[in-house]
Design a protein around this motif. Structure first.
Motif, PDB file in Angstrom:
ATOM      1  N   VAL A 136       0.869  -1.179   0.000  1.00 32.48           N
ATOM      2  CA  VAL A 136       0.000   0.000   0.000  1.00 32.48           C
ATOM      3  C   VAL A 136       0.905   1.226   0.000  1.00 32.48           C
ATOM      4  O   VAL A 136       1.666   1.448   0.941  1.00 32.48           O
ATOM      5  N   VAL A 137       0.823   2.004  -1.072  1.00 33.16           N
ATOM      6  CA  VAL A 137       1.691   3.178  -1.240  1.00 33.16           C
ATOM      7  C   VAL A 137       0.817   4.433  -1.173  1.00 33.16           C
ATOM      8  O   VAL A 137      -0.145   4.566  -1.929  1.00 33.16           O
ATOM      9  N   TYR A 138       1.165   5.347  -0.263  1.00 33.73           N
ATOM     10  CA  TYR A 138       0.329   6.540  -0.068  1.00 33.73           C
ATOM     11  C   TYR A 138       1.007   7.837  -0.487  1.00 33.73           C
ATOM     12  O   TYR A 138       0.454   8.917  -0.333  1.00 33.73           O
ATOM     13  N   GLY A 139       2.229   7.754  -1.029  1.00 30.50           N
ATOM     14  CA  GLY A 139       2.903   8.933  -1.562  1.00 30.50           C
ATOM     15  C   GLY A 139       3.719   9.698  -0.525  1.00 30.50           C
ATOM     16  O   GLY A 139       3.514   9.550   0.676  1.00 30.50           O
ATOM     17  N   ARG A 140       4.629  10.498  -1.018  1.00 31.89           N
ATOM     18  CA  ARG A 140       5.445  11.334  -0.134  1.00 31.89           C
ATOM     19  C   ARG A 140       4.775  12.702   0.030  1.00 31.89           C
ATOM     20  O   ARG A 140       4.280  13.280  -0.937  1.00 31.89           O
ATOM     21  N   HIS A 141       4.787  13.190   1.263  1.00 35.67           N
ATOM     22  CA  HIS A 141       4.102  14.447   1.566  1.00 35.67           C
ATOM     23  C   HIS A 141       4.992  15.323   2.433  1.00 35.67           C
ATOM     24  O   HIS A 141       5.657  14.829   3.351  1.00 35.67           O
ATOM     25  N   ALA A 142       5.011  16.606   2.126  1.00 36.54           N
ATOM     26  CA  ALA A 142       5.807  17.556   2.911  1.00 36.54           C
ATOM     27  C   ALA A 142       5.275  17.589   4.336  1.00 36.54           C
ATOM     28  O   ALA A 142       4.067  17.720   4.567  1.00 36.54           O
ATOM     29  N   GLU A 143       6.187  17.460   5.291  1.00 38.98           N
ATOM     30  CA  GLU A 143       5.768  17.492   6.685  1.00 38.98           C
ATOM     31  C   GLU A 143       5.242  18.884   7.043  1.00 38.98           C
ATOM     32  O   GLU A 143       5.732  19.901   6.554  1.00 38.98           O
ATOM     33  N   ALA A 144       4.255  18.914   7.935  1.00 37.94           N
ATOM     34  CA  ALA A 144       3.672  20.188   8.360  1.00 37.94           C
ATOM     35  C   ALA A 144       4.587  20.934   9.315  1.00 37.94           C
ATOM     36  O   ALA A 144       4.407  22.132   9.550  1.00 37.94           O
ATOM     37  N   CYS A 145       5.561  20.236   9.874  1.00 38.57           N
ATOM     38  CA  CYS A 145       6.550  20.848  10.762  1.00 38.57           C
ATOM     39  C   CYS A 145       7.236  22.025  10.048  1.00 38.57           C
ATOM     40  O   CYS A 145       7.618  21.906   8.875  1.00 38.57           O
ATOM     41  N   PRO A 146       7.372  23.169  10.700  1.00 38.91           N
ATOM     42  CA  PRO A 146       8.013  24.332  10.054  1.00 38.91           C
ATOM     43  C   PRO A 146       9.392  24.035   9.485  1.00 38.91           C
ATOM     44  O   PRO A 146       9.816  24.641   8.510  1.00 38.91           O
ATOM     45  N   HIS A 147      10.087  23.057  10.096  1.00 41.12           N
ATOM     46  CA  HIS A 147      11.415  22.682   9.596  1.00 41.12           C
ATOM     47  C   HIS A 147      11.342  21.528   8.603  1.00 41.12           C
ATOM     48  O   HIS A 147      12.368  21.106   8.062  1.00 41.12           O
ATOM     49  N   GLY A 148      10.153  21.007   8.377  1.00 42.14           N
ATOM     50  CA  GLY A 148       9.993  19.896   7.443  1.00 42.14           C
ATOM     51  C   GLY A 148      10.596  18.603   7.940  1.00 42.14           C
ATOM     52  O   GLY A 148      10.941  17.731   7.127  1.00 42.14           O
ATOM     53  N   LEU A 149      10.736  18.453   9.260  1.00 42.51           N
ATOM     54  CA  LEU A 149      11.436  17.300   9.808  1.00 42.51           C
ATOM     55  C   LEU A 149      10.546  16.382  10.648  1.00 42.51           C
ATOM     56  O   LEU A 149      10.546  15.165  10.448  1.00 42.51           O
ATOM     57  N   ALA A 150       9.832  16.931  11.607  1.00 35.94           N
ATOM     58  CA  ALA A 150       9.044  16.099  12.526  1.00 35.94           C
ATOM     59  C   ALA A 150       7.925  15.386  11.773  1.00 35.94           C
ATOM     60  O   ALA A 150       7.198  16.008  10.978  1.00 35.94           O
ATOM     61  N   PRO A 151       7.780  14.061  11.985  1.00 33.79           N
ATOM     62  CA  PRO A 151       6.693  13.317  11.325  1.00 33.79           C
ATOM     63  C   PRO A 151       5.331  13.890  11.712  1.00 33.79           C
ATOM     64  O   PRO A 151       4.914  13.785  12.871  1.00 33.79           O
ATOM     65  N   THR A 152       4.659  14.509  10.781  1.00 33.81           N
ATOM     66  CA  THR A 152       3.351  15.129  11.036  1.00 33.81           C
ATOM     67  C   THR A 152       2.395  14.758   9.901  1.00 33.81           C
ATOM     68  O   THR A 152       1.533  13.903  10.072  1.00 33.81           O
ATOM     69  N   SER A 153       2.590  15.349   8.742  1.00 30.95           N
ATOM     70  CA  SER A 153       1.732  15.001   7.599  1.00 30.95           C
ATOM     71  C   SER A 153       1.839  13.524   7.257  1.00 30.95           C
ATOM     72  O   SER A 153       0.839  12.864   6.950  1.00 30.95           O
ATOM     73  N   SER A 154       3.054  12.984   7.328  1.00 28.03           N
ATOM     74  CA  SER A 154       3.257  11.580   6.946  1.00 28.03           C
ATOM     75  C   SER A 154       2.510  10.642   7.891  1.00 28.03           C
ATOM     76  O   SER A 154       1.911   9.655   7.446  1.00 28.03           O
ATOM     77  N   THR A 155       2.537  10.924   9.192  1.00 28.20           N
ATOM     78  CA  THR A 155       1.843  10.054  10.141  1.00 28.20           C
ATOM     79  C   THR A 155       0.333  10.234  10.057  1.00 28.20           C
ATOM     80  O   THR A 155      -0.422   9.284  10.250  1.00 28.20           O
ATOM     81  N   THR A 156      -0.110  11.459   9.753  1.00 32.67           N
ATOM     82  CA  THR A 156      -1.542  11.693   9.569  1.00 32.67           C
ATOM     83  C   THR A 156      -2.064  10.884   8.391  1.00 32.67           C
ATOM     84  O   THR A 156      -3.107  10.232   8.470  1.00 32.67           O
ATOM     85  N   VAL A 157      -1.327  10.925   7.286  1.00 36.52           N
ATOM     86  CA  VAL A 157      -1.709  10.158   6.096  1.00 36.52           C
ATOM     87  C   VAL A 157      -1.657   8.658   6.381  1.00 36.52           C
ATOM     88  O   VAL A 157      -2.567   7.904   6.011  1.00 36.52           O
ATOM     89  N   MET A 158      -0.610   8.213   7.050  1.00 39.55           N
ATOM     90  CA  MET A 158      -0.452   6.799   7.385  1.00 39.55           C
ATOM     91  C   MET A 158      -1.654   6.292   8.183  1.00 39.55           C
ATOM     92  O   MET A 158      -2.204   5.221   7.907  1.00 39.55           O
ATOM     93  N   MET A 159      -2.072   7.085   9.164  1.00 41.79           N
ATOM     94  CA  MET A 159      -3.207   6.680   9.993  1.00 41.79           C
ATOM     95  C   MET A 159      -4.506   6.666   9.184  1.00 41.79           C
ATOM     96  O   MET A 159      -5.321   5.745   9.305  1.00 41.79           O
TER      97      MET A 159
END
Length: 339
Positions: A136-159
């Motif tokens: 199951v591939v859900y694509g790469r997404h820019a993290e919502a973290c201001p530094h683009g580092l902390a897992p945020t958008s990626s974990t939201t999509v994963m869930m």
């Protein structure tokens, strides 16, 4: 205001990632749901770090919607917990990169020991996806973290993707609201999914009279102490429900100066064949019916149409199932619907 704008921007970024994932997700997600629905054992969910935390939440989604599931920590797996994976179990493995060492080193063994391995990753060019039965591939997404580092958008999509696969599997299993109620007996959700018979006002606390008595006799004989229902259930000589007479009906008679009707038979002024429900009706369905009909009381009857209780709007307000501002009982009228 600047800080509020920052919060709104972060939420918007995650929402954008979800929209993009919804458009990009492919047929493999359906295959994953089909494999999950067909699983005769447990779904074993694994992941490390933030992906592991998402996995633990998805175990709860699966278990509460009809798919037995448990979480396997990848580090604990190599220290004896592989024994928790049986031949009829299906493995869900989560890793955004698909390259987490803790996951990749056990992926092949998980696939061999269970009935299959479903990978959830951002792309399919990684060791975890390569080892999987279904990817199951859900694509790469820019993290919502201001530094683009902390897992945020990626974990939201994963869930969200995990929830979607789990819920489609639940549909394929034909998991119903009644099944859901069995796994949620507590709290407000449990009450709403309970049967009417569990939360109705029992007959001993209801007003019941024979349809042949006068309105005046009915009001006197049906007087009960404590919190009373605003309606009297009326029956024939066989004890079957034939009508209902509410306090609002009495008020209208007095307002229209029809005092002489008080000494006439109540069946002449009652609402004939009122809408009623069986005790096994879900409370949520009963609440919807009260709202649809804009009434305050709903008789509960057995298979012979004999009264056994009453769903009263005031009880539901007390339980917090509906708001007293909901407008459910804003109309003083009793609407003559048939059961």
């Amino acid at each position: 205001m600047e800080r509020l704008r920052s919060i709104r921007e972060i939420i918007s970024r995650e929402a954008t990632a979800l929209t993009q994932a919804a458009q990009a997700i492919g047929p493999s997600s359906v295959a994953a749901a089909e494999l999950t629905a067909a699983c005769t054992g447990n779904v074993v969910v694994t992941g490390v770090g933030k992906a592991g935390l998402v996995g633990k939440k998805l175990v709860a989604t699966l278990a509460s919607t009809g798919t037995p599931a448990h979480f396997l920590h990848p580090t604990e797996a190599v220290h004896g917990d592989f024994g928790r994976v049986k031949s009829d179990d299906l493995v869900w493995a989560f890793s955004n990169s698909g390259r987490s060492e803790e996951i990749t080193r056990i992926a092949s063994q998980l696939r061999q020991q269970g009935s299959g391995l479903i990978s959830f990753t951002a792309d399919d060019d990684n060791p975890l996806a390569a080892a999987a039965t279904c990817r199951v591939v859900y694509g790469r997404h820019a993290e919502a973290c201001p530094h683009g580092l902390a897992p945020t958008s990626s974990t939201t999509v994963m869930m969200a993707v995990g929830d979607a696969v789990a819920l489609l599997a639940s549909q394929l299993r034909e998991f119903s609201a009644r099944d859901f109620a069995k796994f949620h007996p507590g709290g407000a959700l449990g009450r709403k999914l309970s049967n009417v018979g569990q939360l109705m006002r029992p007959l001993t606390c209801c007003r019941v009279a024979n349809q042949s008595v006068s309105i005046r006799q009915c009001m006197v004989s049906c007087s009960i102490s404590g919190r009373r229902s605003g309606a009297v259930m009326l029956t024939n000589d066989a004890g079957q429900l034939t009508g209902i007479f509410t306090d609002s009906d009495l008020a209208r008679l007095l307002e229209s100066r029809c005092e002489e009707a008080l000494d006439g038979p109540i069946q002449a002024k009652m609402t004939l064949d009122p809408h009623c429900v069986a005790p096994q009706t879900l409370l949520s369905d009963a609440i919807a019916l009260l709202s649809q009909l804009r009434i305050s009381e709903l008789p509960v009857v057995d298979s012979d149409r004999k009264p056994i209780g009453m769903v009263d709007i005031t009880d539901l307000i007390t339980l917090g199932e509906i708001s007293d501002q909901s407008g459910v009982h804003s109309s003083p009228s009793t609407i003559p619907f048939r059961g």
